[in-house]
Design a protein around this motif. Structure first.
Motif, mmCIF file in Angstrom:
data_model
loop_
_atom_site.group_PDB
_atom_site.id
_atom_site.type_symbol
_atom_site.label_atom_id
_atom_site.label_comp_id
_atom_site.label_asym_id
_atom_site.label_seq_id
_atom_site.Cartn_x
_atom_site.Cartn_y
_atom_site.Cartn_z
ATOM 1 N N ASP A 102 89.629 24.490 38.305
ATOM 2 C CA ASP A 102 88.653 23.796 39.143
ATOM 3 C C ASP A 102 87.836 24.809 39.936
ATOM 4 O O ASP A 102 86.648 24.593 40.199
ATOM 5 N N ILE A 103 88.509 25.890 40.326
ATOM 6 C CA ILE A 103 87.899 26.927 41.166
ATOM 7 C C ILE A 103 88.195 28.280 40.554
ATOM 8 O O ILE A 103 89.315 28.520 40.089
ATOM 9 N N PRO B 35 85.514 17.757 42.568
ATOM 10 C CA PRO B 35 84.623 18.712 43.240
ATOM 11 C C PRO B 35 84.663 18.614 44.767
ATOM 12 O O PRO B 35 84.519 19.632 45.446
ATOM 13 N N ALA C 198 87.662 20.469 45.843
ATOM 14 C CA ALA C 198 87.425 21.893 45.592
ATOM 15 C C ALA C 198 86.508 22.481 46.658
ATOM 16 O O ALA C 198 86.725 23.602 47.137
ATOM 17 N N SER D 49 85.107 20.350 36.816
ATOM 18 C CA SER D 49 86.153 19.902 37.735
ATOM 19 C C SER D 49 86.044 18.408 37.986
ATOM 20 O O SER D 49 84.959 17.871 38.233
ATOM 21 N N ILE E 218 82.933 26.553 41.915
ATOM 22 C CA ILE E 218 83.572 25.339 41.403
ATOM 23 C C ILE E 218 83.111 25.106 39.968
ATOM 24 O O ILE E 218 81.910 25.140 39.674
#
Length: 454
Positions: free
Chosen positions: A107-108, A347, A350, A344, A340
């Motif tokens: 995701d990150i 978000p 994140a 994802s 990000i």
């Protein structure tokens, strides 16, 4: 050389192989291939349980810092769990594009500054345009513009340092500046330099006392430039250096202080102020020499020198003001840029983590683990560390003047190699300051011609 500087240099390798209510996205328009800034974003992330996958390269002692940051975030957001995947820098960078294309990827992720990483990922739609989150969290108001500029690209990936926000800086920094051995200075009756003129007077006195003024090793091209970039910041404005690196306008390399810096470096070399036979000394060995007392000063990257507890009491750091005035300009950036993934599914969560990574809590964790904080200099040291205190004080001057400039080698994928080679030639008497600048301009012009072709 610190990993943070390698983030700037790594572009060459890749080229060759305060919460506000949410609002609509701003910034530059997106191309059809770019990930648009999400509308309807929210800073309220309480509710359903969420797991965020984070890809980073912080290991060992740095890993302990990151673990502390994650623990702090999870305590603040008990419904969000952070699942870290940690690999070395090369593995992360070499696989990042493919990982961000995977729906089950991170995701990150940490992304590199520059054309070949952040620019390519922005253009390809791999990372989110964060303008809406920047508005929601107030990042553009809270982050110094000279630092935020390092996180910006136009959505077509063609312009660095302007446009939309694609990453957020972690609240830990790396600078280039001057380290000194205060115990050695005290023994010689020399005050800690406050200006360039003070430094040159001190070097002459150290040399006259039969000691080495500046610990240096120029065997490695990339590392040999630390002193050049440190001096360059004393001769040009933050705007001109930034505009050159970011290809904004038509600033020539001769307006970036590089010629004056090379001239000063050559003068110092001719005066015998650098470690003898530095041509055969790796920069890592020069750092060991400095810590062993073989050299009173050294230009280096913060975080590079492994000070012992005792050395932290006797060594210090200073960000010298410019040669003609009291303005403070210095090379500095975050140790990591967090983006990000466009894929994802979480978000908002994140973005909350990115905001925490730039927070005072993360800066405090940095200091607690012996690292230089960024964005928040009003943190408290829990244990005596005079050396780190001098770094924090020096960075405060940069923050006060908004004088951060990007690593000069970000200007092209090959600039670090070009200028590193020129420094070696300069100190060997085989090049001149004007020739060094001309070589840098040639490298820059070639890259701009390549960019124009698309």
């Amino acid at each position: 050389m610190t990993k943070r500087h390698l983030m700037g240099a790594a572009a060459a390798l890749l080229a060759t192989a305060t919460v506000l209510t949410a609002c609509a996205p701003g910034g530059s328009s997106s191309s059809s291939s770019s990930a648009k800034s999400p509308s309807g974003v929210s800073t309220d992330v309480a509710g359903d349980d969420v797991t965020l996958k984070v890809l980073d390269f912080w290991q060992n002692e740095e890993g302990k810092w990151m673990d502390a940051v994650v623990a702090g975030f999870e305590k603040q957001h008990p419904n969000i769990k952070i699942e870290r995947t940690t690999q070395d820098w090369g593995q992360v960078m070499n696989t990042l594009n493919l990982r961000l294309a995977d729906p089950n990827g991170p995701d990150i992720a940490l992304v590199n500054n520059g054309w070949q990483s952040m620019g390519t990922l922005a253009k390809g739609g791999r990372i989110l345009n964060l303008d809406a989150y920047a508005s929601a969290y107030g990042w553009k108001d809270e982050i110094p513009s000279t630092i935020l500029r390092q996180e910006q690209f136009t959505s077509d990936g063609k312009q660095m340092g302007s446009g939309s926000v694609y990453a957020v800086p972690a609240a830990r920094s790396s600078l280039i500046g001057l380290y000194y051995n205060k115990a050695a200075l005290d023994k010689l009756g020399i005050a800690v330099p406050k200006t360039l003129a003070d430094l040159e007077k001190a070097c002459a006195a150290v040399k006259a006392a039969g000691q080495i003024p500046i610990a240096y090793g120029s065997q490695d091209k990339g590392s040999s430039t630390a002193i050049l970039f440190g001096l360059q910041d004393l001769y040009s404005s933050a705007k001109d250096i930034g505009d050159f690196v970011y290809s904004s306008g038509s600033v020539p390399i001769t307006s970036t202080g590089i010629t004056q810096a090379a001239t000063a470096l050559k003068k110092w070399s001719d005066a015998g102020w650098l470690t003898p036979n530095h041509q055969g000394i790796p920069f890592a060995d020069s750092m060991n020499n400095f810590l062993a007392g073989k050299g009173v000063f050294q230009f280096n990257y913060t975080g590079s020198l492994g000070f012992s507890a005792a050395q932290k009491q006797t060594y210090g750091y200073v960000q010298l003001p410019q040669a003609n005035g009291d303005q403070v300009v210095g090379t500095g950036s975050t140790v990591g840029n967090l983006a990000i993934s466009a894929k994802s599914k979480h978000p908002d969560a994140a973005a909350a983590f990115l905001d925490y990574m730039a927070s005072k809590a993360t800066a405090q964790a940095s200091v607690d683990h012996g690292y230089l904080p960024l964005l928040h200099n009003d943190v408290k040291q829990s244990a005596p560390d005079p050396e780190l205190a001098t770094e924090i004080a020096a960075q405060q001057k940069l923050t006060d003047s908004n004088g951060f400039v990007p690593y000069f080698d970000w200007s092209t994928p090959t600039m670090l190699d070009t200028l590193g080679g020129q420094v070696q030639l300069l100190l060997a008497g085989k090049s001149t300051p004007d020739q060094l600048a001309a070589a840098g301009q040639k490298d820059y012009d070639a890259f701009q011609a390549q960019r124009a072709k698309g």
